[in-house]
Design an enzyme around this catalytic site. Structure first.
Site, PDB file in Angstrom:
ATOM      1  CD  GLU A  94      -2.829  -1.286   2.367  1.00 49.71           C
ATOM      2  OE1 GLU A  94      -3.941  -1.779   2.181  1.00 49.71           O
ATOM      3  OE2 GLU A  94      -2.429  -0.922   3.486  1.00 49.71           O
ATOM      4  CB  CYS A 107       3.118   7.651   3.016  1.00 48.72           C
ATOM      5  SG  CYS A 107       3.561   6.424   4.248  1.00 48.72           S
ATOM      6  CB  CYS A 114       7.295  -5.165   8.393  1.00 50.46           C
ATOM      7  SG  CYS A 114       8.645  -4.222   9.129  1.00 50.46           S
ATOM      8  CB  CYS A 118       6.609  -2.153  15.912  1.00 51.39           C
ATOM      9  SG  CYS A 118       8.258  -1.769  15.313  1.00 51.39           S
ATOM     10  CB  CYS A 121       3.252  -1.336  13.536  1.00 48.68           C
ATOM     11  SG  CYS A 121       3.237  -1.058  11.762  1.00 48.68           S
ATOM     12  N   GLY A 165       7.069  -1.877   5.776  1.00 43.88           N
ATOM     13  CA  GLY A 165       8.437  -2.367   5.706  1.00 43.88           C
ATOM     14  C   GLY A 165       9.448  -1.478   6.409  1.00 43.88           C
ATOM     15  CD  GLU A 166      13.678  -0.161   9.211  1.00 43.33           C
ATOM     16  OE1 GLU A 166      12.801   0.280   9.962  1.00 43.33           O
ATOM     17  OE2 GLU A 166      14.581   0.559   8.732  1.00 43.33           O
ATOM     18  CB  SER A 197      10.589   6.752   8.536  1.00 42.62           C
ATOM     19  OG  SER A 197      10.203   6.406   9.847  1.00 42.62           O
ATOM     20  CB  SER A 220      10.054   4.736  14.538  1.00 42.97           C
ATOM     21  OG  SER A 220       9.731   5.101  13.223  1.00 42.97           O
ATOM     22  CG  LEU A 221      13.558   7.393  20.424  1.00 43.02           C
ATOM     23  CD1 LEU A 221      14.754   6.526  20.090  1.00 43.02           C
ATOM     24  CD2 LEU A 221      14.032   8.775  20.877  1.00 43.02           C
ATOM     25  CG  HIS A 222       7.590   4.829  18.989  1.00 45.62           C
ATOM     26  ND1 HIS A 222       6.816   5.887  18.605  1.00 45.62           N
ATOM     27  CD2 HIS A 222       7.740   4.062  17.884  1.00 45.62           C
ATOM     28  CE1 HIS A 222       6.508   5.762  17.315  1.00 45.62           C
ATOM     29  NE2 HIS A 222       7.060   4.675  16.847  1.00 45.62           N
ATOM     30  CG  ASN A 296      -3.086   6.504  13.335  1.00 47.67           C
ATOM     31  OD1 ASN A 296      -3.827   7.449  13.513  1.00 47.67           O
ATOM     32  ND2 ASN A 296      -1.868   6.634  12.834  1.00 47.67           N
ATOM     33  CB  CYS A 339       1.503   6.327  11.145  1.00 50.87           C
ATOM     34  SG  CYS A 339       2.430   7.655  10.458  1.00 50.87           S
TER      35      CYS A 339
HETATM   36  N1  SAH Z   1       9.786   0.772   9.553  1.00 50.85           N
HETATM   37  C1  SAH Z   1       9.876   2.187   9.426  1.00 50.85           C
HETATM   38  C2  SAH Z   1       8.815   2.820   8.569  1.00 50.85           C
HETATM   39  C3  SAH Z   1       7.378   2.358   8.713  1.00 50.85           C
HETATM   40  S1  SAH Z   1       6.427   2.855  10.095  1.00 50.85           S
HETATM   41  C4  SAH Z   1       9.896   2.816  10.803  1.00 50.85           C
HETATM   42  O1  SAH Z   1       9.744   2.111  11.784  1.00 50.85           O
HETATM   43  O2  SAH Z   1      10.128   4.008  10.894  1.00 50.85           O
HETATM   44  C5  SAH Z   1       6.104   4.555   9.941  1.00 50.85           C
HETATM   45  C6  SAH Z   1       5.851   5.251  11.279  1.00 50.85           C
HETATM   46  O3  SAH Z   1       4.544   4.904  11.816  1.00 50.85           O
HETATM   47  C7  SAH Z   1       6.837   4.861  12.351  1.00 50.85           C
HETATM   48  O4  SAH Z   1       7.247   5.982  13.068  1.00 50.85           O
HETATM   49  C8  SAH Z   1       6.017   3.935  13.225  1.00 50.85           C
HETATM   50  O5  SAH Z   1       6.542   3.822  14.504  1.00 50.85           O
HETATM   51  C9  SAH Z   1       4.670   4.596  13.173  1.00 50.85           C
HETATM   52  N2  SAH Z   1       3.549   3.743  13.581  1.00 50.85           N
HETATM   53  C10 SAH Z   1       3.443   2.411  13.466  1.00 50.85           C
HETATM   54  N3  SAH Z   1       2.241   1.987  13.933  1.00 50.85           N
HETATM   55  C11 SAH Z   1       1.581   3.091  14.327  1.00 50.85           C
HETATM   56  C12 SAH Z   1       0.278   3.325  14.861  1.00 50.85           C
HETATM   57  N4  SAH Z   1      -0.562   2.328  15.059  1.00 50.85           N
HETATM   58  N5  SAH Z   1      -0.084   4.602  15.145  1.00 50.85           N
HETATM   59  C13 SAH Z   1       0.762   5.628  14.906  1.00 50.85           C
HETATM   60  N6  SAH Z   1       1.995   5.472  14.387  1.00 50.85           N
HETATM   61  C14 SAH Z   1       2.408   4.228  14.109  1.00 50.85           C
END
Ligand code: SAH
Length: 346
Positions: A94, A107, A114, A118, A121, A165-166, A197, A220-222, A296, A339
């Site tokens: 997608e 995007c 992937c 995570c 996700c 994907g990464e 990213s 994507s730190l979190h 989300n 996202c």
């Molecule tokens: N693998 C890469 C790119 C894909 S994810 C990465 O990790 O950066 C793109 C972004 O969406 C990342 O910052 C990820 O942490 C975030 N993301 C994943 N699931 C999400 C969700 N349910 N709600 C909000 N952001 C999310």
């Protein structure tokens, strides 16, 4: 698909020139075909109208053009467009077009599924099937550029590798795609308008710095606390924050390019003062800014977006420490295009 025929788009311009020379034709034909394939986005040899009928037939006999097809296109009430893209082997990825007043952002996906897991996700629920080829990544961008012109009367302005994907686990192909996107023979876009990213693969971040890439980096730190980060991004056990930090410092020293940290705040996970303090410390290692993104929800409700007080606390503490922070709303939620929601539901 005819398996004996080679995908013509796997050839470089030089290889195309050599092919024509070997066929007893002018090398220059290679340039013409290359232009058809990449600048003009031709999907059949028939389209290449400045070539003779014989030349087109000869290409047809030797090659296929493995292009992507937009299978389903959904439009959100906020203008966001999501494409389900069918690949030549019938797998689906997608990509999303996100319009704002001043820009259109694509995007794009870098892998089918992937390999990371995570917990928050939706894409992680899909098995990683394979890497996308450079042209499959490029094609997603071209498709969105066309939609942008069609629906919003303007070309695509930005690209983020935040789809499925990464990207750093498919680094070579992502790099090749970006080369084509930025080349005058492709879309001639500025690399400054492209963000890659990553969840943070230290070795590859260093490689990118060594390659002197010109696009931007988002991580994507979190969480800036190992224990917390590993619990939501198990991959962090293999590449802990100390390694990530070292790679990011290296990246900044080499590229002088500020890093963006993407960050979701979840209730009961990273919504306390100690979480913010750890983030502030982490931000001090290399010039950076923080994007707080809205969560989300994906199906099971295991994760909840933190209360607005927690988000305000993050914003205030970061700003008090002179760290740039933006709080972003999600787009395209009603069509599962935001996202972390890309999971081939249709
Ligand atoms: N693998 C890469 C790119 C894909 S994810 C990465 O990790 O950066 C793109 C972004 O969406 C990342 O910052 C990820 O942490 C975030 N993301 C994943 N699931 C999400 C969700 N349910 N709600 C909000 N952001 C999310």
């Amino acid at each position: 698909m005819d398996i004996k025929k080679k995908d013509i788009r796997a050839l470089t311009k030089e290889q195309l020139r050599e092919f024509f020379e070997k066929e007893g034709d002018k090398a220059f034909r290679g340039n013409q075909v290359y232009e058809w394939l990449w600048s003009k986005g031709a999907h059949t040899f028939e389209d290449m109208t400045n070539l003779s009928k014989e030349t087109r037939q000869m290409l047809e006999d030797n090659f296929v053009i493995n292009h992507i097809k937009v299978d389903v296109m959904q439009r959100s009430s906020d203008g966001t467009v999501k494409n389900a893209v069918r690949l030549h082997d019938d797998l689906i990825v997608e990509s999303v077009l996100i319009p704002t007043k001043t820009r259109t952002t694509a995007c794009v996906s870098s892998q089918v599924g992937c390999s990371l897991d995570c917990k928050f996700c939706a894409t992680s629920r899909l098995k990683r099937m394979r890497n996308l080829n450079p042209d499959e990544i490029y094609d997603q961008v071209v498709a969105i550029d066309r939609e942008s012109r069609l629906y919003f009367d303007r070309p695509l302005s930005n690209i983020v590798f935040m789809g499925m994907g990464e990207p750093l686990m498919n680094y070579n192909n992502v790099l090749k795609a970006i080369e084509k996107i930025t080349s005058p023979e492709g879309l001639a876009m500025s690399p400054k308008r492209i963000v890659v990213s990553t969840s943070g693969v230290p070795k590859m971040i260093k490689k990118m710095a060594d390659d002197n890439v010109k696009f931007k980096l988002a991580v994507s730190l979190h969480s800036a606390i190992d224990e917390v980060r590993t619990s939501i991004m198990p991959f962090n056990a293999t590449f802990p924050l100390a390694d990530l930090r070292e790679a990011l410092v290296y990246w900044y020293q080499k590229t002088k390019n500020r890093i963006t940290y993407e960050y979701v705040v979840w209730e009961g996970i990273n919504d306390k003062r100690k979480d913010v303090d750890a983030l502030v410390q982490f931000c001090k290692f290399a010039p950076s800014k923080v994007n707080i993104i809205e969560y989300n929800p994906i199906d099971d409700g295991e994760f909840q977006q933190a209360k607005s007080e927690a988000i305000d606390m993050y914003k205030n503490v970061l700003e008090d420490n002179n760290i740039t922070v933006t709080v972003r709303r999600s787009r395209g939620k009603d069509i599962d295009a935001a996202c972390g929601q890309l999971a081939n539901k249709e």
